[in-house]
Motif scaffolding. Structure first.
Motif, PDB file in Angstrom:
ATOM      1  N   UNK A 108       0.847  -1.188   0.000  1.00 56.05           N
ATOM      2  CA  UNK A 108       0.000   0.000   0.000  1.00 56.05           C
ATOM      3  C   UNK A 108       0.885   1.242   0.000  1.00 56.05           C
ATOM      4  N   UNK A 109       0.461   2.278  -0.703  1.00 50.08           N
ATOM      5  CA  UNK A 109       1.284   3.488  -0.725  1.00 50.08           C
ATOM      6  C   UNK A 109       1.282   4.169   0.642  1.00 50.08           C
ATOM      7  N   UNK A 110       2.448   4.651   1.067  1.00 50.01           N
ATOM      8  CA  UNK A 110       2.566   5.301   2.369  1.00 50.01           C
ATOM      9  C   UNK A 110       2.470   6.817   2.260  1.00 50.01           C
ATOM     10  N   UNK A 111       2.787   7.378   1.100  1.00 47.62           N
ATOM     11  CA  UNK A 111       2.688   8.823   0.910  1.00 47.62           C
ATOM     12  C   UNK A 111       1.516   9.107  -0.025  1.00 47.62           C
ATOM     13  N   UNK A 112       0.893  10.262   0.174  1.00 47.48           N
ATOM     14  CA  UNK A 112      -0.264  10.637  -0.634  1.00 47.48           C
ATOM     15  C   UNK A 112       0.185  11.017  -2.038  1.00 47.48           C
ATOM     16  N   UNK A 113      -0.540  10.526  -3.016  1.00 44.92           N
ATOM     17  CA  UNK A 113      -0.247  10.824  -4.409  1.00 44.92           C
ATOM     18  C   UNK A 113      -0.979  12.071  -4.868  1.00 44.92           C
ATOM     19  N   UNK A 114      -0.800  12.449  -6.137  1.00 44.49           N
ATOM     20  CA  UNK A 114      -1.436  13.682  -6.628  1.00 44.49           C
ATOM     21  C   UNK A 114      -2.956  13.570  -6.731  1.00 44.49           C
ATOM     22  N   UNK A 139      -6.934  15.069   0.312  1.00 50.70           N
ATOM     23  CA  UNK A 139      -6.267  15.406   1.576  1.00 50.70           C
ATOM     24  C   UNK A 139      -7.130  15.020   2.781  1.00 50.70           C
ATOM     25  N   UNK A 140      -6.493  14.668   3.897  1.00 52.55           N
ATOM     26  CA  UNK A 140      -7.197  14.189   5.079  1.00 52.55           C
ATOM     27  C   UNK A 140      -8.108  15.249   5.693  1.00 52.55           C
ATOM     28  N   UNK A 141      -7.733  16.532   5.636  1.00 54.33           N
ATOM     29  CA  UNK A 141      -8.596  17.561   6.225  1.00 54.33           C
ATOM     30  C   UNK A 141      -9.908  17.696   5.450  1.00 54.33           C
ATOM     31  N   UNK A 142      -9.898  17.434   4.141  1.00 53.72           N
ATOM     32  CA  UNK A 142     -11.133  17.463   3.344  1.00 53.72           C
ATOM     33  C   UNK A 142     -11.978  16.228   3.655  1.00 53.72           C
ATOM     34  N   UNK A 143     -11.318  15.096   3.867  1.00 53.02           N
ATOM     35  CA  UNK A 143     -12.041  13.864   4.182  1.00 53.02           C
ATOM     36  C   UNK A 143     -12.731  13.979   5.536  1.00 53.02           C
TER      37      UNK A 143
END
Length: 159
Positions: free
Chosen positions: A129-135, A139-143
């Motif tokens: 699983x990817x550990x860093x957010x992709x393009x 973003x977590x604050x929007x989620x």
């Protein structure tokens, strides 16, 4: 499908990657091994170290040529899962335990009826699983943003 005529594909597979199987037909009859790969599109399995054939590989960029020994796929009807208690080849059935969990059991003439555990290798992901957010990741604050309040009805669309 390959060069052969159309085959009826198996939809409910009883043999999984990592299962201990015995070859019941072919040149390696009677030998046991671990399923290395399952090729569902051709109803075939590759057993580790069994059904070895010589393959002539032409030299290319990045690899040498020569004659190599590789494992050829076996048709799924030529292998059977080994019963963990008796050590003999057996058919695989499905049962539900009292708690509702689905398990595989050995069945057939001379089978012990014991539970065949799922291989541990299936729990390991082939692609991590990817550990860093992709393009394209949100973003977590929007989620985590709260868009609907059930008490006031704020955020409910007008219907």
């Amino acid at each position: 499908m390959g060069w052969k005529s159309y085959q009826k594909l198996i939809h409910q597979w009883r043999i999984l990657r990592g299962d201990n199987v015995m070859i019941i037909r072919g040149k390696d009859r009677g030998e046991t091994g671990v399923v290395k790969r399952v090729v569902r599109s051709q109803n075939r399995v590759i057993v580790e170290g069994k059904n070895l054939v010589k393959k002539h590989i032409k030299q290319g960029q990045g690899h040498e040529g020569g004659i190599f020994t590789v494992e050829a796929p076996l048709h799924v009807s030529n292998v059977q899962v080994v019963d963990p208690v008796t050590g003999k080849p057996t058919k695989v059935g499905i049962r539900y335990l009292e708690d509702g969990s689905k398990v595989r059991v050995s069945r057939g003439i001379g089978a012990s009826g014991s539970i065949i555990p799922r291989p541990e290798i299936l729990k390991i992901r082939t692609t991590p699983r990817p550990t860093v957010a992709g393009p394209k990741d949100t973003p977590m604050e929007v989620v985590m943003e709260r868009t609907y309040d059930p008490k006031t009805g704020k955020g409910m669309p007008d219907l």
